[in-house]
Design a protein around this motif. Structure first.
Motif, mmCIF file in Angstrom:
data_model
loop_
_atom_site.group_PDB
_atom_site.id
_atom_site.type_symbol
_atom_site.label_atom_id
_atom_site.label_comp_id
_atom_site.label_asym_id
_atom_site.label_seq_id
_atom_site.Cartn_x
_atom_site.Cartn_y
_atom_site.Cartn_z
ATOM 1 N N ASN A 78 0.809 -1.224 0.000
ATOM 2 C CA ASN A 78 0.000 0.000 0.000
ATOM 3 C C ASN A 78 0.841 1.273 0.000
ATOM 4 O O ASN A 78 0.296 2.371 0.034
ATOM 5 N N GLY A 79 2.137 1.099 -0.004
ATOM 6 C CA GLY A 79 2.997 2.284 0.013
ATOM 7 C C GLY A 79 2.758 3.155 1.233
ATOM 8 O O GLY A 79 2.776 4.377 1.162
ATOM 9 N N TRP A 80 2.571 2.505 2.393
ATOM 10 C CA TRP A 80 2.294 3.264 3.616
ATOM 11 C C TRP A 80 3.530 3.994 4.100
ATOM 12 O O TRP A 80 4.646 3.501 3.987
ATOM 13 N N PHE A 81 3.313 5.105 4.670
ATOM 14 C CA PHE A 81 4.297 5.676 5.574
ATOM 15 C C PHE A 81 3.572 6.498 6.633
ATOM 16 O O PHE A 81 2.374 6.762 6.498
ATOM 17 N N VAL A 113 9.594 6.299 3.680
ATOM 18 C CA VAL A 113 10.549 6.311 2.576
ATOM 19 C C VAL A 113 10.845 7.772 2.280
ATOM 20 O O VAL A 113 9.926 8.555 2.046
ATOM 21 N N ASP A 114 12.104 8.123 2.316
ATOM 22 C CA ASP A 114 12.489 9.504 2.015
ATOM 23 C C ASP A 114 12.666 9.607 0.497
ATOM 24 O O ASP A 114 13.761 9.441 -0.040
ATOM 25 N N ILE A 115 11.558 9.869 -0.158
ATOM 26 C CA ILE A 115 11.554 9.891 -1.629
ATOM 27 C C ILE A 115 12.544 10.920 -2.160
ATOM 28 O O ILE A 115 13.299 10.658 -3.108
ATOM 29 N N ARG A 146 12.842 6.713 -11.330
ATOM 30 C CA ARG A 146 11.454 6.502 -10.927
ATOM 31 C C ARG A 146 11.184 5.016 -10.651
ATOM 32 O O ARG A 146 10.580 4.644 -9.643
ATOM 33 N N ILE A 201 12.824 3.828 -7.463
ATOM 34 C CA ILE A 201 12.154 4.342 -6.268
ATOM 35 C C ILE A 201 10.833 3.610 -6.041
ATOM 36 O O ILE A 201 10.476 3.270 -4.909
ATOM 37 N N ASP A 202 10.120 3.324 -7.128
ATOM 38 C CA ASP A 202 8.888 2.536 -6.993
ATOM 39 C C ASP A 202 9.168 1.203 -6.304
ATOM 40 O O ASP A 202 8.417 0.768 -5.429
ATOM 41 N N GLU A 203 10.250 0.567 -6.703
ATOM 42 C CA GLU A 203 10.623 -0.715 -6.080
ATOM 43 C C GLU A 203 10.814 -0.541 -4.579
ATOM 44 O O GLU A 203 10.408 -1.382 -3.777
ATOM 45 N N TYR A 223 7.432 0.226 -2.552
ATOM 46 C CA TYR A 223 6.577 -0.948 -2.334
ATOM 47 C C TYR A 223 7.367 -2.154 -1.839
ATOM 48 O O TYR A 223 6.832 -3.234 -1.675
#
Lengths: 557, 196
Positions: A331-334, A369-371, A381, A384-386, A389
């Motif tokens: 869910n890409g939570w943070f 995650v510190d994008i 991109r 970072i997606d990897e 998730y």
């Protein structure tokens, strides 16, 4: 320059601001001088905020104690660096503003366990002042919570749990250990489990997650209160002097404290100012050092230190910290806030007092995650997606209550810091039993992480932190067992008070600032009652004198 | 002594600037380029805006386009150039650097080189024009870009819910109608401190 005041307050943080505001609102022309050792650092400044965003820099960190200014001895390192802001506004410049009440059993630690100390007051004595403090600080809390008796609702509704809190809530629900016999109504089996963290935030808070330097003043900072008081034309006798470290409290007799002496750091000149009442509100580090440094013919070992108790019984919290890892974060939570939203008092109850209560919360920054950092590092991109998730870590943490011990002491070491205050050393050790209890508590946290289906990758007891230091001029019933009385007045003095965490006999397992603010409200009430009594006494004396004069004149007539 | 200097040199971003030419590799002291009293021209700002837009395009992380972030970006530029220490020198330097890279690689590849292949150690003191550009301008623009809403594009890969809050994001007060975060909504029987 004026050198005589009704009240002199040493220190410019939340205790000073609360006390000054209360006194001034009661009587507008009260003369009050606040002496703050540190400088003023501008709040709500856009450039400072952008530097914080883009460079991670905060403008007040230079005021933190450095290692060479504050150290520790003993069998465990006591964190002294980076824990307190020495500036106008004090540590509320950087505080997280978690606002939790102490619980009733915290005031009776010795009675309940045979260790530590009791407070000379009970929870009931402080309850109404907790209401005042919560309103003053604008605490956002959950009125459905029932782990501590309260006579008024929270002034502001709570922050919601974040999506990432959900799995931990479910784990707590599944673990039988979270169900405790409620202290409030023993036998009723009140469930004390998932709670919403009470946090002090004004309604205008925009949840930027930059609370360490808020761009809009969305979180209480004592600086705002002091600014308001300075700008209020009613309070013509209110004054704040910054860059003014106090290094001596002066007595004219054993009981009468007459003045304080400070240095103006900008000119190097030394000044002595007189006060009818002196309030030491400069924190659990500075108060004991100042008391012991104030030696005179009446107090050979420093004021309040006839029984060698000043600076002893240092209490803080150790942080228990367990990290769990999940293989993915679909869910890409943070943690979308920069403060915790989930907490539990399940082990912060009377039953757990003997072994050491803990106050549990989901860490304020995980999962995360510190994008931006990944972009700065040149990740694409897709890469970072990897990561977003991919593996997810979640920390559960807890403050562990510690009990004051005679041998644990905070004192001055030779030399002054950059602000003219004495440097600090903390002598702090834990017993083997305390270490064992702490490690046992860790296992509870590990259980929760495992129940969430995560792999425990780290489990440790962090060193005690100076952030929540208490106990160094503790309250009690006599000079033989304490430094201050139930109104935080230094024993055997008439007019010297300590308004600081230093006066707390116990530190509970929660953050101390709400309780300090409540104690400041109580102190204001004490002063107002004293003023009223003095006024009544003067009125009575005048009436008595008038009656006598009338009698005399009647006689002469 | 000589050995130490060599080591320092290696760690101070002087030997790693392989992507640029004479301008990029010119050495500078690591501190902010002195520019007190100086300001940016309109053309300077437009050139800098191009760098900012290129960030959004390179990571495909602006929901619509970078123009949504333009007023915030201007506000940051103003704060950084009208208060000490003044960033105007860094911003002008960044324009020199990108101009050289564009001349060497063309516009699209110039940004690709700068963002993904610069070879700059982000944790070392910047001692070339290229390193100054990367650390004081590009990296800070990236942080600003994410703060202004670029983070929202992450979270939808598996039809998931977008993140709503990020470090520094100004989303309006929490009493407006937009939920501030992705919240956990528990079942009614597992979230209250209810009594048995």
């Amino acid at each position: 320059m004026k050198n005589q005041f009704d009240y002199i307050i040493v220190g410019g943080g939340v205790a000073a601001a609360t006390t000054a505001k209360g006194l001034l609102e009661h009587r507008h022309d009260t003369s009050i001088l606040i002496l703050e050792a540190g400088p003023e650092i501008i709040a709500k400044d856009r450039r400072f905020w952008w530097d914080y965003i883009t460079r991670g820099e905060r403008p007040y960190t230079f005021t933190y104690d450095q290692k060479f200014e504050a150290d520790s001895t003993g069998n465990i390192d006591y964190q002294t660096d980076g824990v307190r802001v020495k500036a106008y506004g004090g540590s509320t410049m950087h505080w997280g503003a978690w606002c939790l009440r102490f619980r009733p059993e915290d005031f009776n630690l010795f009675t309940n366990t045979g260790e530590g100390a009791d407070w000379p007051i009970n929870y009931e004595d402080l309850e109404t002042y907790y209401n005042d403090a919560e309103a003053f600080l604008s605490v956002c809390g959950d009125d459905n919570a029932n782990w501590v008796p309260r006579s008024k609702p929270y002034p502001v509704p709570p922050f919601e749990w974040t999506a990432a809190d959900g799995e931990m809530i479910k784990a707590w629900e599944q673990l039988d250990v979270v169900y405790q016999d409620g202290d409030i109504n023993p036998g009723t089996k009140n469930k004390i489990k998932s709670g919403k963290m009470p946090i002090a935030r004004y309604r205008k808070c925009m949840t930027t997650g930059t609370c360490k330097y808020c761009p809009i003043g969305g979180r209480f900072n004592a600086q705002y209160v002091l600014d308001d008081l300075k700008n209020d034309t009613r309070f013509i006798n209110f004054e704040v002097r910054i860059n003014a470290p106090v290094h001596q409290v002066n007595a004219s007799s054993k009981s009468k404290i007459e003045s304080v002496t400070y240095t103006d750091n900008l000119s190097g000149n030394e000044y002595t100012v007189k006060g009818n009442t002196i309030i030491l509100a400069s924190g659990a580090y500075n108060v004991p050092k100042l008391l012991r440094a104030s030696k005179n013919e009446f107090w050979k070992n420093g004021i309040g230190n006839d029984h060698d108790l000043v600076g002893r019984f240092v209490v803080s919290h150790s942080m228990l910290n367990v990290v769990g890892k999940a293989p993915s974060n679909p869910n890409g939570w943070f943690q979308e806030y920069d403060f915790p939203t989930l907490m539990s008092h399940s082990y912060n109850t009377k039953e757990h007092q003997k072994k050491g209560k803990i106050f549990m919360f989901k860490n304020r920054t995980t999962p995360n995650v510190d994008i931006a950092q990944l972009m700065i590092d040149g990740k694409t991109r897709e890469e970072i997606d990897e990561i977003v998730y991919g593996e997810m870590t979640i920390n559960i943490q807890a403050f562990l209550e510690e009990k004051g011990k005679y041998s644990n002491r905070l004192e001055a070491k030779p030399g002054k810091d950059r602000f003219g205050l004495p440097q600090t050393t903390v002598h702090f050790s834990r017993t083997e039993e305390e270490m064992k209890n702490a490690n046992d508590r860790l296992k509870l946290l590990e259980q929760i992480i495992e129940k969430m289906g995560l792999e425990v990758i780290s489990s440790r007891v962090d060193k005690p932190g100076g952030h929540h230091t208490t106990g160094t001029a503790r309250m009690g019933t006599s000079p033989e067992n304490s430094v201050t009385d139930k109104f935080m007045k230094v024993h055997d003095t008439d007019n010297l008070y300590v308004c600081s965490n230093a006066a707390f006999p116990t530190g509970s397992a929660v953050n101390p600032t709400l309780t300090l603010t409540a104690m400041a409200f109580r102190l204001v009430n004490h002063f107002i009652e004293k003023q009223t009594n003095q006024t009544n006494s003067k009125t009575n004396n005048v009436n008595k004198r008038n009656t006598i004069q009338e009698c005399l004149s009647g006689e002469s007539n | 002594m000589y050995t130490i200097n060599l080591l320092n040199t290696q760690f101070m971003n002087t030997e790693l600037t392989s992507i640029g030419g004479a301008v990029c590799n010119e050495t500078l002291s690591a501190g902010l380029i002195f520019a007190e009293g100086q300001s940016l021209t309109h053309q300077n700002k437009e050139a800098l805006w191009e760098i900012f837009e290129a960030i959004g395009a390179s990571w495909a992380n602006t929901i619509y386009n970078s123009n949504n972030q333009r007023s915030s970006w201007y506000e940051m530029l103003k704060a950084k150039t009208e208060n000490a220490p003044n960033y105007a020198g860094e911003y002008v330097n960044a324009i020199y650097v990108i101009n050289e890279l564009k001349a060497m690689y063309g516009t699209e590849d110039a940004y690709k080189k700068l963002f993904f292949e610069s070879g700059i150690d982000n944790n070392a003191p910047p001692t070339t024009r290229l390193a100054h550009c990367k650390i004081y301008v590009v990296n800070e623009f990236i942080r600003m870009q994410i703060t202004a809403g670029g983070f929202k594009s992450w979270g939808t890969k598996y039809d998931g819910e977008q993140a709503r809050n990020y470090h520094g994001f100004l989303g309006g007060t929490r009493y407006n109608r937009t939920p501030r975060v992705r919240a956990y909504n528990p079942d009614t029987n597992n979230h209250k401190n209810d009594q048995e």
